[in-house]
Design an enzyme around this catalytic site. Structure first.
Site, PDB file in Angstrom:
ATOM      1  N   MET A  73       0.837  -1.209   0.000  1.00  0.00           N
ATOM      2  CA  MET A  73       0.000   0.000   0.000  1.00  0.00           C
ATOM      3  C   MET A  73       0.877   1.266   0.000  1.00  0.00           C
ATOM      4  SD  MET A  73      -3.181  -0.114  -0.391  1.00  0.00           S
ATOM      5  CE  MET A  73      -4.761  -0.824  -0.084  1.00  0.00           C
ATOM      6  N   CYS A  74       0.544   2.235   0.759  1.00  0.00           N
ATOM      7  CA  CYS A  74       1.111   3.585   0.765  1.00  0.00           C
ATOM      8  C   CYS A  74       0.408   4.449  -0.286  1.00  0.00           C
ATOM      9  CB  CYS A  74       2.616   3.665   0.493  1.00  0.00           C
ATOM     10  SG  CYS A  74       3.607   2.897   1.781  1.00  0.00           S
TER      11      CYS A  74
END
Lengths: 229, 301
Positions: B1-2
């Site tokens: 993610m991020c």
């Protein structure tokens, strides 16, 4: 026609309302979707849903029977695992459009990004623009029609699936080869072009399919590390 | 993610609204990165003889007068502007003298950014809290990039938060993971690049610092990065006058861009862009794999 405003209700409420429909034939107009994920997922009735604006990831996932029209672009995985019905995107689609679709028809008026129709299992996808790299990766059944160009490694690791491309193909993936269209192939293509309201002679499309070379394990394909050779 | 986000204003009339336009972009990416957040804002450029340093303390009530005094020994015209646990120092002095005096006399302080215009502010915590802590909404500026982190390969710390400084007025945010960062870190250490963490993104930042020191223009450095960085990544690089975007050749980490006459914006997801003025008629597209995009003037090494 029922209006549904996503500024006032959550995506979960939208999907619940679409699941709670008691009979076929209802229409929903969904406003202010603003790129939210998982919109109009899991529909099982023959209803019409119009999403106004760009949708996020996994729009119209697990779709059955009804019609979902997105008036805008869609994020990753539109119509993932679609079973039947129609999903129509008037803009562009991000990666993995129509992934693992078992049935139904996905129409993208613009371009679809990489891995369009990845692991396709019987659904049909018509892209009026171009598709990105590795489209139909590991696809097993169904049809992909591309009216523009296809990116690198089209049909990589293909089991089966009919792929029709009108424009250029940057390269074919492992296990994918040029085919000569049969009357049956052309009839399937012609039917899809008609459904997507595309007026192009089916004979102008080049067809690609599986060379069946990956059906069985071949020890020659195993790459061993340098040291153990 | 991020989540990664960036906003570059083509219309200078919007500069007073940069923070207000950008804060919802960052907060919209909280789902992709609830562990930490940060941004690099380019604003109030100092003149050529003045260096702007963003410092961060672990203490929220740091006494900055001692810092001002120490720096007075190596430079003139010092202006210290505290902001929560950080402070922006403007000073007419050499970069190395500033670094030396801070390391010797204030080892508790971390240099977040150094340049003429850049200010990097970042912290562990929810994006909405970091936005409030540093008063992002009220900030003006010409462009800004930001990051929300879901930590995978190293600790949830301020040091592991993005953006990472990569040199004068340069910084980097990253969504993805590099698979060859341990080896590359060792190679870069031998070339004199210093690292503070085990974080993979810091290695990419260090790599770009090294390429720019070797004389690459930013675009060349990114072309080299395509060859030498192995892994999945979408990168946004803040430069003095704009920003750059690069995705790996497989491009499985998302990115969407929007351009109008007023701005260019990038985000991991369209949700971050949905509130921007004129988005309905903006040109929207996904950046292509393995292609270097640069907006604003190119930055020479």
């Amino acid at each position: 026609m029922r209006n549904f405003d996503c500024d006032l209700h959550s995506v979960r409420e939208l999907n619940q309302a679409l699941h709670d429909v008691q009979s076929d034939g209802e229409s929903f107009n969904v406003l202010n979707v603003k790129g939210q994920h998982a919109l109009a997922c899991g529909i099982t009735h023959n209803i019409n849903v119009s999403l106004q604006g760009h949708a996020g990831y996994y729009c119209a996932g697990m779709h059955q029977r009804g019609t979902v029209t997105v008036h805008g672009n869609v994020g990753v995985g539109v119509a993932e695992n679609m079973m039947s019905g129609t999903v129509h995107v008037t803009g562009n689609a991000s990666q993995s459009a129509g992934a693992t679709a078992h049935g139904g028809l996905l129409i993208v008026d613009g371009d679809a990004a990489a891995r369009c129709g990845i692991s396709l299992k019987g659904g049909s996808i018509v892209v009026k623009g171009s598709v990105g790299h590795m489209s139909c990766f590991m696809a097993q059944a169904g049809t992909l029609v591309v009216c523009g160009d296809a990116g690198e490694a089209l049909g990589d690791s293909l089991y089966e699936t009919r792929i029709f491309v009108l424009g250029e193909v940057e390269s074919l993936g492992a296990g994918c080869e040029r085919k000569t269209s049969t009357a049956e192939d052309l009839s399937i293509l012609s039917d899809l072009l008609a459904k997507a309201e595309i007026d192009i002679d089916p004979a102008q499309f080049a067809q690609y399919g599986s060379d069946k070379s990956l059906y069985n394990f071949s020890v020659d394909n195993a790459v061993l590390p340098e040291v153990s050779r | 993610m991020c989540g990664i986000v960036g906003l570059y204003l083509k219309n200078p009339a919007l500069e007073p609204r940069l923070g207000e336009m950008f804060a919802p972009m960052l907060v919209a990416m909280s789902g992709r990165g609830p562990d930490s957040a940060g941004f690099a804002i380019y604003r109030r450029p100092a003149d050529d003889s003045t260096i702007k340093v963003t410092l961060q303390s672990t203490a929220i009530d740091r006494d900055w007068s001692a810092v001002q005094e120490s720096l007075g020994a190596v430079g003139d015209d010092i202006l210290v502007t505290p902001n929560a646990n950080a402070a922006v120092v403007e000073i007419k002095a050499g970069e190395q003298e500033i670094r030396d005096v801070l390391e010797k006399e204030h080892p508790d302080l971390r240099i977040m950014s150094i340049g003429h215009s850049i200010e990097i502010l970042k912290e562990a915590g929810l994006p909405v809290d970091i936005v409030a802590q540093y008063g992002l909404v009220g900030m003006s500026g010409s462009h800004i990039i930001g990051h929300t982190r879901m930590a995978t390969e190293s600790d949830v710390t301020t040091e592991g938060s993005h953006p990472f400084s990569t040199g004068m007025d340069l910084c980097l945010v990253h969504n993805g993971s590099f698979s060859n960062h341990n080896r590359l870190r060792e190679v870069l250490r031998r070339k004199g690049i210093q690292f503070e963490t085990d974080n993979d993104t810091e290695v990419a930042a260090g790599y770009l610092t090294w390429r720019l020191q070797e004389g690459d223009a930013l675009e060349e450095a990114l072309e080299h990065a395509l060859r030498d960085l192995d892994g999945f990544y979408t990168l946004a690089i803040g430069t003095k006058n704009g920003f750059a975007v690069l995705r790996d050749p497989i491009a499985c980490k998302p990115a969407v861009m929007a351009e109008t006459d007023d701005y260019v914006a990038i985000a991991s997801e369209y949700q971050s862009l949905a509130h921007l003025p004129g988005i309905e008629s903006a040109r929207l597209w996904e950046p292509e794999p393995a292609r270097v995009y640069v907006w604003g003037e190119q930055v020479a090494a």
